[in-house]
Design a protein around this motif. Structure first.
Motif, PDB file in Angstrom:
ATOM      1  N   LEU A 155       0.985  -0.897   0.331  1.00 62.21           N
ATOM      2  CA  LEU A 155      -0.074  -0.743   0.064  1.00 62.21           C
ATOM      3  C   LEU A 155       0.685   0.996   0.171  1.00 62.21           C
ATOM      4  CD1 LEU A 155      -2.841  -1.147   2.345  1.00 62.21           C
ATOM      5  CD2 LEU A 155      -3.209  -0.445   0.297  1.00 62.21           C
ATOM      6  N   SER A 156       1.987   1.079   0.488  1.00 60.27           N
ATOM      7  CA  SER A 156       2.573   2.847   0.892  1.00 60.27           C
ATOM      8  C   SER A 156       3.479   2.840   0.140  1.00 60.27           C
ATOM      9  CB  SER A 156       3.259   2.614   2.760  1.00 60.27           C
ATOM     10  OG  SER A 156       4.050   1.437   2.008  1.00 60.27           O
ATOM     11  N   SER A 157       4.398   1.745  -0.592  1.00 58.23           N
ATOM     12  CA  SER A 157       4.961   1.770  -1.562  1.00 58.23           C
ATOM     13  C   SER A 157       4.639   1.826  -2.868  1.00 58.23           C
ATOM     14  CB  SER A 157       6.231   1.024  -1.905  1.00 58.23           C
ATOM     15  OG  SER A 157       5.641  -0.225  -2.050  1.00 58.23           O
ATOM     16  N   GLY A 158       3.221   0.961  -3.970  1.00 53.99           N
ATOM     17  CA  GLY A 158       3.122   1.176  -4.418  1.00 53.99           C
ATOM     18  C   GLY A 158       3.380   0.117  -5.781  1.00 53.99           C
ATOM     19  N   TYR A 159       4.357  -1.068  -5.069  1.00 56.07           N
ATOM     20  CA  TYR A 159       4.539  -1.976  -5.350  1.00 56.07           C
ATOM     21  C   TYR A 159       3.937  -3.287  -5.639  1.00 56.07           C
ATOM     22  CZ  TYR A 159       9.008   0.513  -6.897  1.00 56.07           C
ATOM     23  OH  TYR A 159       9.483   2.222  -7.708  1.00 56.07           O
ATOM     24  N   TRP A 160       3.052  -3.547  -6.185  1.00 58.03           N
ATOM     25  CA  TRP A 160       1.831  -4.690  -5.144  1.00 58.03           C
ATOM     26  C   TRP A 160       2.821  -5.920  -5.890  1.00 58.03           C
ATOM     27  CZ3 TRP A 160      -1.939  -3.659  -3.213  1.00 58.03           C
ATOM     28  CH2 TRP A 160      -2.416  -2.640  -2.922  1.00 58.03           C
ATOM     29  N   ASP A 161       3.367  -6.178  -6.774  1.00 57.45           N
ATOM     30  CA  ASP A 161       4.148  -7.857  -6.797  1.00 57.45           C
ATOM     31  C   ASP A 161       5.392  -7.913  -6.664  1.00 57.45           C
ATOM     32  OD1 ASP A 161       5.581  -4.549  -8.116  1.00 57.45           O
ATOM     33  OD2 ASP A 161       6.302  -6.118  -9.834  1.00 57.45           O
ATOM     34  N   LEU A 196      11.852   1.741  -0.343  1.00 56.15           N
ATOM     35  CA  LEU A 196      10.920   1.680  -1.689  1.00 56.15           C
ATOM     36  C   LEU A 196       9.654   2.601  -2.069  1.00 56.15           C
ATOM     37  CD1 LEU A 196       9.767  -2.775  -0.733  1.00 56.15           C
ATOM     38  CD2 LEU A 196      11.352  -1.824  -2.783  1.00 56.15           C
ATOM     39  N   PHE A 197       9.407   3.186  -0.799  1.00 57.00           N
ATOM     40  CA  PHE A 197       8.013   4.350  -1.275  1.00 57.00           C
ATOM     41  C   PHE A 197       9.171   5.280  -1.754  1.00 57.00           C
ATOM     42  CE2 PHE A 197       8.177   8.267   0.903  1.00 57.00           C
ATOM     43  CZ  PHE A 197       6.352   9.016   0.105  1.00 57.00           C
ATOM     44  N   ARG A 198      10.508   5.920  -1.130  1.00 59.48           N
ATOM     45  CA  ARG A 198      11.246   6.350  -2.009  1.00 59.48           C
ATOM     46  C   ARG A 198      11.281   6.096  -3.373  1.00 59.48           C
ATOM     47  NH1 ARG A 198      10.233  10.763   1.568  1.00 59.48           N
ATOM     48  NH2 ARG A 198      10.675  10.268   3.301  1.00 59.48           N
ATOM     49  N   LEU A 199      11.827   5.082  -3.629  1.00 58.73           N
ATOM     50  CA  LEU A 199      11.414   4.768  -5.087  1.00 58.73           C
ATOM     51  C   LEU A 199      10.632   4.820  -6.070  1.00 58.73           C
ATOM     52  CD1 LEU A 199      13.873   1.424  -5.194  1.00 58.73           C
ATOM     53  CD2 LEU A 199      14.556   3.593  -5.338  1.00 58.73           C
ATOM     54  N   ASN A 200       9.340   4.373  -5.163  1.00 62.22           N
ATOM     55  CA  ASN A 200       8.064   4.358  -6.465  1.00 62.22           C
ATOM     56  C   ASN A 200       7.993   5.885  -6.360  1.00 62.22           C
ATOM     57  OD1 ASN A 200       5.760   5.468  -6.130  1.00 62.22           O
ATOM     58  ND2 ASN A 200       5.148   3.021  -6.693  1.00 62.22           N
ATOM     59  N   ALA A 204      11.098   4.258 -10.040  1.00 59.62           N
ATOM     60  CA  ALA A 204      12.338   3.643  -9.889  1.00 59.62           C
ATOM     61  C   ALA A 204      11.201   2.161 -10.096  1.00 59.62           C
ATOM     62  CB  ALA A 204      13.058   3.364  -9.079  1.00 59.62           C
ATOM     63  N   THR A 205      12.041   1.007 -11.001  1.00 58.89           N
ATOM     64  CA  THR A 205      11.676  -0.010 -11.509  1.00 58.89           C
ATOM     65  C   THR A 205      12.335  -0.928  -9.967  1.00 58.89           C
ATOM     66  OG1 THR A 205      11.399   0.093 -13.804  1.00 58.89           O
ATOM     67  CG2 THR A 205      11.995  -1.975 -12.832  1.00 58.89           C
ATOM     68  N   VAL A 206      11.481  -1.811  -9.686  1.00 55.87           N
ATOM     69  CA  VAL A 206      11.830  -2.599  -8.720  1.00 55.87           C
ATOM     70  C   VAL A 206      11.589  -4.454  -8.808  1.00 55.87           C
ATOM     71  CG1 VAL A 206      11.873  -3.667  -6.092  1.00 55.87           C
ATOM     72  CG2 VAL A 206      12.017  -1.070  -7.212  1.00 55.87           C
ATOM     73  N   ILE A 207      12.787  -4.990  -8.882  1.00 55.86           N
ATOM     74  CA  ILE A 207      12.017  -6.717  -9.296  1.00 55.86           C
ATOM     75  C   ILE A 207      12.775  -7.639  -7.695  1.00 55.86           C
ATOM     76  CG2 ILE A 207      13.303  -8.602  -9.928  1.00 55.86           C
ATOM     77  CD1 ILE A 207      13.233  -6.257 -12.536  1.00 55.86           C
TER      78      ILE A 207
END
Length: 342
Positions: A155-161, A196-200, A204-207
């Protein structure tokens, strides 16, 4: 120059950042298992009571090792960011973060950095939840706690995957580091989640990179019970910030309308329905079909609008690597002779 020399000249400069706090037993094993293609190894003694930095200086003969000593304890995030700053100062291309307690196998570094070198990711991180068989070794309280924290972090970072947000086995391209607000990033155990929040915010792309869950005789400094309340508050704060930044400050979309409208309709339906039920109960009469519909319809529509917002948000996970775009811009500026551009 032969083909091998040319390839090595183009190979990125890699560094490993190791926070050293109460890891005197395992730190030398970690250092000794880092392969020779790593250019620098930064050991950050975060005012460790065991004097890990002095121990490494006395025991280690590896010329790649640089010990950074903190006069005061800054927390794991503060230690990692000290290593990141040194990596930028030394002109590194990719910074890999490994804990010094031996839970992370340095031999997995190639798997961690390959998506970044290939231009498919800006930031990679380990995921201990990918292999269900390896989870048998993870303590149940930690398994449950990480599952809860992972959902809050989505929820906070937006990286749902992305899962396993507290996993500290990470790699990041230094072009991304240059654009992160180091002074604003949490310096304690919330560091990985806040990253992760700052990267969103940077898009930025996270894997995730699958890795085994490894628990031996090391003592973890992170207690899920103690940090759960703090993490809940900080994830809630970051969720509100992210939604505001991405859906109202930077631009508007259909999701910008769906969320507030859905919340208002849902709240109206719940409050109206509760009030109508209370009046009907006190008066001893059954609510009319019209009253029931007036309460239930806003709730149904509100839930649908909120789900539509989350559907849009899940599809909006960043896809193009941030550092690739930055390097293209730098290359173009160099071609046209614009050396002042970032």
């Amino acid at each position: 120059m032969n083909t091998l020399d040319s390839a090595m000249d183009n190979f990125p400069h890699l560094c490993v950042v190791i926070p050293a706090y109460k890891v005197k037993k395992q730190i030398m094993w970690v250092i000794n298992n880092i392969d020779s293609y790593i250019t620098k190894i930064y050991i950050i003694d975060d005012c460790c009571p065991d004097r890990s930095g002095e121990f490494v200086t006395a025991e280690c003969t590896d010329e790649r090792v640089v010990v950074i000593q903190h006069a005061n304890n800054l927390g794991v995030g503060g230690a990692v960011m000290s290593g990141y700053k040194q990596a930028l100062a030394d002109g590194m291309d990719i910074a890999i973060k490994i804990d010094g307690d031996g839970q992370m196998d340095p031999r997995l570094i190639p798997e961690l950095i390959t998506p970044i070198i290939a231009g498919n990711a800006d930031y990679t991180k380990g995921n201990r939840f990918f292999d269900l068989e390896s989870l048998a070794s993870m303590p149940r309280i930690r398994l449950l706690g990480n599952a809860v924290l992972s959902f809050m972090n989505k929820l906070s970072s937006g990286y749902w995957d992305v899962f396993d947000p507290t996993n500290g086995f990470t790699a990041i391209h230094c072009e991304v580091l240059k654009n992160l607000p180091f002074e604003k990033i949490s310096k304690r155990y919330f560091f990985e989640s806040d990253m992760l929040f700052r990267l969103n915010i940077l898009r930025a792309t996270v894997i995730d990179i699958p890795m085994d869950a490894k628990y031996d005789d090391e003592d973890s400094n992170l207690s899920i019970k103690k940090v759960l309340g703090e993490f809940f508050y900080k994830n809630l704060r970051n969720t509100l910030k992210r939604i505001f930044y991405n859906y109202y400050l930077r631009g508007l979309s259909i999701a910008s309308i769906e969320l507030p409208l859905g919340i208002m309709m849902f709240v109206f339906g719940v409050l109206f329905g509760a009030n109508s039920w209370f009046d009907s109960y006190n008066e001893g009469v059954t609510a009319s079909p019209g009253t029931v519909m007036l309460a239930s319809l806003p709730i149904i529509l509100g839930v649908q609008l909120i789900l539509a917002f989350f559907s849009y948000d899940i599809r909006s996970v960043p896809g193009e690597a941030f550092h690739v775009s930055k390097l293209r811009i730098k290359k173009f500026n160099k071609l046209i002779g614009n050396n002042d551009a970032r």
